[in-house]
Motif scaffolding. Structure first.
Motif, PDB file in Angstrom:
ATOM      1  N   ALA A 116      33.928  11.119 -99.094  1.00 48.46           N
ATOM      2  CA  ALA A 116      35.399  11.462-100.049  1.00 48.46           C
ATOM      3  C   ALA A 116      36.299  12.758 -99.791  1.00 48.46           C
ATOM      4  CB  ALA A 116      34.405  12.043-101.702  1.00 48.46           C
ATOM      5  N   ASP A 117      35.107  13.314 -98.756  1.00 49.31           N
ATOM      6  CA  ASP A 117      35.817  15.281 -98.483  1.00 49.31           C
ATOM      7  C   ASP A 117      36.596  15.371 -97.233  1.00 49.31           C
ATOM      8  OD1 ASP A 117      33.524  14.318 -96.728  1.00 49.31           O
ATOM      9  OD2 ASP A 117      32.884  16.455 -95.960  1.00 49.31           O
ATOM     10  N   LEU A 118      36.717  13.442 -96.686  1.00 48.02           N
ATOM     11  CA  LEU A 118      37.413  13.395 -95.788  1.00 48.02           C
ATOM     12  C   LEU A 118      38.252  13.000 -96.371  1.00 48.02           C
ATOM     13  CD1 LEU A 118      37.916  13.240 -92.942  1.00 48.02           C
ATOM     14  CD2 LEU A 118      37.142  10.581 -92.528  1.00 48.02           C
ATOM     15  N   ARG A 119      38.689  12.081 -97.145  1.00 45.38           N
ATOM     16  CA  ARG A 119      39.920  11.724 -98.230  1.00 45.38           C
ATOM     17  C   ARG A 119      40.878  12.586 -98.757  1.00 45.38           C
ATOM     18  NH1 ARG A 119      41.692   6.986 -97.364  1.00 45.38           N
ATOM     19  NH2 ARG A 119      40.023   5.780 -98.005  1.00 45.38           N
ATOM     20  N   ILE A 120      40.328  13.782 -98.721  1.00 46.51           N
ATOM     21  CA  ILE A 120      40.628  14.715 -99.487  1.00 46.51           C
ATOM     22  C   ILE A 120      41.807  15.264 -98.394  1.00 46.51           C
ATOM     23  CG2 ILE A 120      40.032  16.886-101.291  1.00 46.51           C
ATOM     24  CD1 ILE A 120      37.837  15.423-102.598  1.00 46.51           C
ATOM     25  N   ARG A 121      40.849  15.686 -97.193  1.00 52.20           N
ATOM     26  CA  ARG A 121      41.600  16.581 -96.433  1.00 52.20           C
ATOM     27  C   ARG A 121      42.808  15.663 -95.479  1.00 52.20           C
ATOM     28  NH1 ARG A 121      38.309  18.288 -91.987  1.00 52.20           N
ATOM     29  NH2 ARG A 121      39.598  20.274 -91.346  1.00 52.20           N
ATOM     30  N   LEU A 122      42.780  14.493 -95.822  1.00 53.19           N
ATOM     31  CA  LEU A 122      43.752  13.684 -95.409  1.00 53.19           C
ATOM     32  C   LEU A 122      44.715  13.948 -96.913  1.00 53.19           C
ATOM     33  CD1 LEU A 122      45.237  12.679 -92.801  1.00 53.19           C
ATOM     34  CD2 LEU A 122      43.704  10.512 -93.831  1.00 53.19           C
ATOM     35  N   ASP A 123      44.764  13.000 -97.271  1.00 51.74           N
ATOM     36  CA  ASP A 123      45.576  13.802 -98.640  1.00 51.74           C
ATOM     37  C   ASP A 123      46.312  14.411 -98.740  1.00 51.74           C
ATOM     38  OD1 ASP A 123      44.522  11.085 -99.226  1.00 51.74           O
ATOM     39  OD2 ASP A 123      43.942  11.045-101.159  1.00 51.74           O
ATOM     40  N   ASP A 124      44.996  16.133 -98.947  1.00 53.44           N
ATOM     41  CA  ASP A 124      45.993  17.857 -98.336  1.00 53.44           C
ATOM     42  C   ASP A 124      46.622  17.785 -97.781  1.00 53.44           C
ATOM     43  OD1 ASP A 124      44.957  17.429-101.183  1.00 53.44           O
ATOM     44  OD2 ASP A 124      43.440  18.421-100.432  1.00 53.44           O
ATOM     45  N   ALA A 125      46.605  17.013 -96.563  1.00 50.55           N
ATOM     46  CA  ALA A 125      47.829  17.153 -95.174  1.00 50.55           C
ATOM     47  C   ALA A 125      49.017  17.681 -95.301  1.00 50.55           C
ATOM     48  CB  ALA A 125      47.811  16.324 -93.928  1.00 50.55           C
ATOM     49  N   PRO A 126      49.392  18.266 -94.475  1.00 53.04           N
ATOM     50  CA  PRO A 126      51.486  18.298 -94.533  1.00 53.04           C
ATOM     51  C   PRO A 126      51.560  17.081 -94.456  1.00 53.04           C
ATOM     52  CG  PRO A 126      49.707  19.781 -93.844  1.00 53.04           C
ATOM     53  CD  PRO A 126      49.362  19.254 -93.525  1.00 53.04           C
ATOM     54  N   LYS A 127      52.670  17.312 -95.719  1.00 52.75           N
ATOM     55  CA  LYS A 127      53.989  15.565 -95.394  1.00 52.75           C
ATOM     56  C   LYS A 127      55.002  15.900 -94.367  1.00 52.75           C
ATOM     57  CE  LYS A 127      51.351  13.914 -98.166  1.00 52.75           C
ATOM     58  NZ  LYS A 127      49.614  13.829 -97.874  1.00 52.75           N
ATOM     59  N   PRO A 128      55.233  14.879 -93.193  1.00 56.60           N
ATOM     60  CA  PRO A 128      55.696  14.886 -91.788  1.00 56.60           C
ATOM     61  C   PRO A 128      57.811  15.131 -92.902  1.00 56.60           C
ATOM     62  CG  PRO A 128      55.285  13.254 -92.088  1.00 56.60           C
ATOM     63  CD  PRO A 128      54.833  13.688 -92.556  1.00 56.60           C
ATOM     64  N   GLU A 129      58.188  16.296 -93.106  1.00 55.50           N
ATOM     65  CA  GLU A 129      60.196  16.400 -93.613  1.00 55.50           C
ATOM     66  C   GLU A 129      60.146  15.652 -92.844  1.00 55.50           C
ATOM     67  OE1 GLU A 129      61.106  20.522 -93.293  1.00 55.50           O
ATOM     68  OE2 GLU A 129      58.759  21.074 -93.955  1.00 55.50           O
ATOM     69  N   ALA A 130      61.170  14.508 -94.010  1.00 58.40           N
ATOM     70  CA  ALA A 130      62.280  13.763 -93.333  1.00 58.40           C
ATOM     71  C   ALA A 130      63.362  14.636 -92.255  1.00 58.40           C
ATOM     72  CB  ALA A 130      63.021  13.886 -94.891  1.00 58.40           C
ATOM     73  N   GLU A 131      64.014  13.694 -91.647  1.00 55.36           N
ATOM     74  CA  GLU A 131      64.311  14.189 -90.665  1.00 55.36           C
ATOM     75  C   GLU A 131      65.738  14.497 -91.126  1.00 55.36           C
ATOM     76  OE1 GLU A 131      64.442  11.939 -87.247  1.00 55.36           O
ATOM     77  OE2 GLU A 131      62.920  10.868 -87.208  1.00 55.36           O
ATOM     78  N   GLU A 132      66.588  15.919 -90.384  1.00 54.02           N
ATOM     79  CA  GLU A 132      67.520  16.328 -90.983  1.00 54.02           C
ATOM     80  C   GLU A 132      68.640  15.539 -91.137  1.00 54.02           C
ATOM     81  OE1 GLU A 132      68.463  20.610 -90.994  1.00 54.02           O
ATOM     82  OE2 GLU A 132      66.375  21.186 -91.760  1.00 54.02           O
ATOM     83  N   GLY A 133      70.019  14.855 -91.498  1.00 53.38           N
ATOM     84  CA  GLY A 133      71.049  14.456 -90.902  1.00 53.38           C
ATOM     85  C   GLY A 133      71.849  12.633 -91.322  1.00 53.38           C
ATOM     86  N   ASN A 134      69.965  12.466 -91.648  1.00 52.95           N
ATOM     87  CA  ASN A 134      69.751  11.216 -91.564  1.00 52.95           C
ATOM     88  C   ASN A 134      70.204  10.919 -93.531  1.00 52.95           C
ATOM     89  OD1 ASN A 134      69.333  10.595 -89.324  1.00 52.95           O
ATOM     90  ND2 ASN A 134      67.062  10.456 -89.734  1.00 52.95           N
ATOM     91  N   ASN A 135      71.435  11.676 -93.560  1.00 55.19           N
ATOM     92  CA  ASN A 135      70.974  11.213 -95.360  1.00 55.19           C
ATOM     93  C   ASN A 135      72.622  10.303 -95.607  1.00 55.19           C
ATOM     94  OD1 ASN A 135      69.730  13.100 -95.689  1.00 55.19           O
ATOM     95  ND2 ASN A 135      70.695  14.487 -96.258  1.00 55.19           N
TER      96      ASN A 135
END
Length: 136
Positions: A116-135
């Motif tokens: 559970a602690d590993l799952r929480i750490r992974l779920d709380d990880a920063p999400k990669p930002e969407a690439e700019e210019g691909n709108n």
């Protein structure tokens, strides 16, 4: 002895003892697993990951004939622990995608529950930002 040092928070002695043991028995996955723990305690995540990788490689015996892709002789519970340590190393290095791959292996190959602690750490990880210019 190295594990006893580690449990007693004598990390320097643990690393020295476990390194000597690994020199004498380089194919002992448990030694590398414990050495990874000692290096993680020292926040030496590069060395921790190296030994974690070795432990996983030694414990994994591929066999394409089985649904898990592992030989029947593989201790999947032990491999799941090694993969969890490997994932922790990747998280500490900011390699969240690689940690996610370890978690997938725990679930799919080992048929084990992710701590559970590993799952929480992974779920709380920063999400990669969407690439700019691909709108569009």
């Amino acid at each position: 002895l190295g594990t006893a040092y580690l449990r007693a928070s004598l990390t320097k002695e643990a690393v020295q003892t476990l390194e000597k043991a690994a020199e004498q028995d380089p194919y002992n996955a448990q030694l590398h697993y414990n050495l990874a723990a000692a290096y993680m305690t020292q926040k030496n995540f590069d060395s921790a990951l190296m030994h974690s990788d070795i432990a996983v490689d030694l414990a994994s015996v591929p066999d394409a004939r089985n649904e898990t892709g592992l030989a029947k002789s593989v201790d999947r519970a032990q491999l799941a622990r090694y993969l969890a340590r490997q994932a922790e190393c990747h998280i500490e290095r900011g390699e969240f995608d690689k940690a996610g791959e370890c978690v997938k292996r725990i679930e799919q190959q080992c048929k084990a529950e992710v701590p559970a602690d590993l799952r929480i750490r992974l779920d709380d990880a920063p999400k990669p930002e969407a690439e700019e210019g691909n709108n569009g």
